[in-house]
Motif scaffolding. Structure first.
Motif: not given
Length: 796
Positions: A298-310, A312-315, A339-345
């Motif tokens: 979670m910390i690394y995801a925030v460091m990387s800017g929490l962009t959509p690809p980040v 998804r990778s964190a999830l 996870t994929a279903l929630v993202m697509l919804i």
């Protein structure tokens, strides 16, 4: 178990519904009624027997996916995109930190993302409320004294509002759809003087603080290492290719390590793995170490800017960790599907996102194929079997996507993942450690940065060495949705997921060895025959914006490319490399028999060098003119191609497709007169059976008059000269060539006003021709067997 299977089925159905809705228009009320019927059936089955509700639920989610997509594509009545084509003043808040790019032509370009509040058309007295987001490109000259806007500022921008528009060709990454997923529905270009800061209030933004912190880290690295090394390390830690030498990007692509240059699931897994290893050294329990790993992700995801690809990778990383924590690794496929279903919804258009497709495919490959692959490598050394199983599993999961977008499969990736990947992982771990240490103790962080530079230099050299190995990457054809489905069915069959007790390959080979061998040989022979059997001729007019590029593919698959398009205004975007070459590979073209440049202008020849760097060219045919910079760049890199000066009356034939140079300044084969500009345009006639195509380059009225003196024969398809300008396609010329179809290659909303209304009127009213335009229809493909001819467009 029933519930687990249901999750997987409904996820697949929901995705299939989104995909089907994107192919054609549907009547939403009818879909809603059908959804109600399926929901009622599912509820009725729940009361009777839970297991029987799976199929009604699957059907319900399939219809729901279609409805979600249709609703997502409907814009509000006040959306800013409804003002596209008008000159307006847009007012709104700057959303996010502006991106700054050096243009290389004196100045820099700033990209703003604006949350629109009001819009005022040029002829209106009052501004009105509006919604949506606009991507605004602002050019700042070096001598501009005004301060750029910052995050949170309210600004007003004066300019022409434009629709989102990209290169509409198959196999291309859809940038327009990517922007729509971010809520961006329009774009605008402006000069610095057209931007006014209305309110300079800048609220607190963690993203802005993060951006400043990242920039300070990057600046510190640039002070102690080459800029390219700093850019590579920045990409590995935070994502993005900004500043990396394009040869380095090409080498990482060839070796299958390109995913390392953006924050991916592999980064999250690495961070989690290091944390869990460290936890085991200090004898932390299983649960505390997993919790610590989750916090690290979670910390690394925030460091990387929490962009959509980040995100998804964190999830994806969190799913794996939770499965381990709960001792439920067997439920990983269900967790992945959920996870994929929630993202697509949440965002149905994610289905079309290349990052989502590759992340999901690779993760699914690891979840479903890793253990069987590792078992098949039993007896191999553990240090070799583990990385090889990871690479094979992940690669198999994404083969159809790689084929569709890139048409290259990295054979050397199996070696690269064993030799280079450990060094790359060391860079990431040391880099993250250096970043944290530099934040607290700059001198210590600087020492680590110097060490990182040395390791990075070695990794870059080793990657280049592996990329230079012959056949390090091989061409794979695009297979489309049907081919992808067949691939995954065969993959499931090979790996043991077989319904109705269908026998596997080993069982078949053991029970019926001769029949199995004969069947395999027959399949291979059928594929070879299908590949070599003559097909209809196809003539492609590629969407290259404001330029020309025409591809002819003969019945036996030989290719002739006429013009290559090209960028204007000092842009670093290479159309040949980024648009034309991928288009050729998408259609199976790995070699060009003839590259014909009608003339050397940038919009016709600017992409030639880029194409030549990716596609082998046997012959280059040039107009008789002084070589332009675009032609010089082509000749500088095409040492093996034969250079052929074009002359009037020149003829060559490929698989009964006849190419004739019916006009070129400089006269006949003995002529040596050099022309210039549009007057230098060669005119090529492509004939097959009863149909012909006339490619006129930038031929203008004077050249058309000269052609008329030669009794030019009629044609079926006319590639309209000079992008449909009013100085071309005169009425006498049209009456002489008498085309049934006309193709205009022009850029969307180009500054030249092409095509001209008078030219369009001559084509439709006077000539009655069916007109196709690349700015409206995207790529246009004509297919002919010599008797019939059919046109198809990318944009329907």
């Amino acid at each position: 178990m029933v519930f687990a299977n249901c999750i997987i089925y409904v996820c697949g159905a929901f995705a299939a519904g989104i995909w089907l809705a994107g192919i054609r228009d549907w009547h939403v009320p009818t879909l809603v009624m059908l959804a109600i019927v399926l929901l009622s059936a599912a509820l009725w089955h729940v009361q009777k027997k839970m297991q029987n509700c799976i199929w009604p639920l699957t059907g319900l989610f399939f219809i729901a996916g279609m409805i979600y997509y249709c609703q997502e594509m409907v814009l509000p009545a006040d959306d800013i995109s409804h003002y596209a084509g008008q000159t307006v003043i847009v007012e709104g808040m700057v959303d996010g930190v502006p991106e700054i790019h050096e243009t290389g032509i004196g100045g820099r370009q700033l990209k703003y993302l604006i949350n629109v509040e009001t819009v005022k058309p040029l002829r209106s007295t009052n501004a009105v409320r509006a919604s949506g987001k606009v991507r605004i490109y602002v050019h700042h000259k070096d001598n501009d004294k005004g301060k750029p806007a910052a995050y949170g500022n309210k600004i007003a921008v004066n300019g022409q509002l434009l629709e989102l528009h990209g290169y509409n060709n198959p196999g291309q990454i859809d940038i327009t759809m990517s922007l729509k997923r971010q809520g961006v529905t329009a774009r605008m270009s402006a000069q610095a003087k057209d931007v006014k800061i209305v309110e300079a209030h800048t609220p607190f933004s963690w993203r802005e603080r993060l951006n400043r912190w990242q920039n300070s880290i990057i600046k510190a690295m640039q002070e102690v290492m080459p800029v390219n090394d700093a850019a590579i390390i920045t990409a590995m830690l935070f994502g993005g290719y900004e500043g990396i030498d394009k040869d380095v990007v090409a080498d990482f692509t060839t070796t299958g390590l390109i995913h390392i240059l953006s924050v991916s699931g592999a980064h999250m897994a690495l961070v989690a793995g290091v944390v869990r290893w460290f936890s085991s050294r200090i004898r932390l329990g299983s649960l505390p170490s997993a919790v610590l790993a989750i916090m690290a992700i979670m910390i690394y995801a925030v460091m990387s800017g929490l962009t959509p690809p980040v995100i998804r990778s964190a999830l994806m990383g969190l799913i794996s960790l939770l499965a381990v924590m709960l001792d439920r690794e067997n439920y990983a496929p269900v967790a992945l599907a959920a996870t994929a279903l929630v993202m697509l919804i949440y965002q149905p258009l994610l289905l079309y996102d290349i990052s989502f497709q590759l992340s999901l495919g690779a993760t699914a490959g690891l979840v479903l194929l890793y253990q069987p692959t590792l078992a098949a490598l039993k007896g191999w050394p553990a240090w070799l079997a583990g990385p090889l199983a990871v690479t094979v599993s992940a690669q198999l999961g994404v083969v159809p996507f790689i084929a569709w977008y890139f048409n290259n499969f990295s054979v050397i990736s199996f070696v690269a993942n064993i030799i280079i990947l450990p060094g790359v992982e060391l860079i990431i771990i040391l880099g993250l450690a250096g970043v944290f240490i530099y934040t607290v103790f700059p001198a210590g962080g600087t020492v680590i940065f110097v060490l990182l530079s040395l390791i990075t230099g070695g990794i870059v050299m080793l990657t280049a060495l592996l990329a230079s190995v012959p056949y390090s990457s091989v061409y794979i054809p695009s297979v489309g949705p049907a081919g992808s489905l067949v691939f995954y069915i065969v993959l499931a069959w090979v790996y043991g997921w077989r319904p109705w007790n269908i026998k596997g390959p080993r069982q078949l080979a053991g029970q019926w060895p001769k029949t199995s061998m004969l069947t395999a040989v027959m399949i291979v022979l059928l594929l070879i025959v299908a590949n070599w059997y003559p097909h209809p001729v196809t003539v492609h007019f590629i969407d290259v914006g404001q330029g020309d590029a025409t591809l002819v593919i003969t019945p036996l698959g030989k290719a002739v490319l006429i013009d290559t398009g090209g960028s204007f205004g000092g842009s670093n975007f290479d159309i040949g490399e980024r648009v034309v070459a991928p288009y050729l590979k998408h259609y199976g073209v790995t070699a060009i028999e003839y590259l014909i440049l009608t003339h050397g202008h940038q919009d016709h020849a600017g992409g030639a060098a880029g194409v030549a760097s990716h596609i082998k060219i046997a012959n280059i045919m040039l107009a008789r003119e002084d070589y332009t910079p675009a032609v010089q760049a082509l000749l500088h890199g095409s040492h093996k191609a034969a250079i052929i000066p074009a002359y009037t009356g020149q003829v060559f034939s490929l698989d009964r497709v006849v190419f004739t140079i019916i006009h070129t300044p400089g006269g006949n084969a003995k002529g040596n007169t050099a022309a210039a500009g549009n007057e230098a345009s060669s005119v090529i006639r492509v004939s097959y059976g009863q149909h012909s195509f006339l490619i006129t380059g930038d031929l203008e009225a004077k050249g058309e008059e000269e052609l008329l003196t030669k009794e030019i024969p009629p044609c079926t398809v006319l590639k309209v000269g000079h992008h449909g300008s009013e100085t071309s396609t005169t009425l006498p010329f049209l009456q002489a060539v008498n085309p049934s179809f006309a193709v205009i290659s022009a850029g969307y909303n180009n500054r030249f006003g092409h095509p001209h209304p008078e030219t369009l009127a001559r084509l439709t009213d006077k000539q009655n021709a069916i007109v196709y335009r690349t700015d409206k229809h995207g790529a246009i493909v004509f297919t002919s067997d010599g008797t019939t001819i059919v046109a198809d467009t990318y944009v329907k």
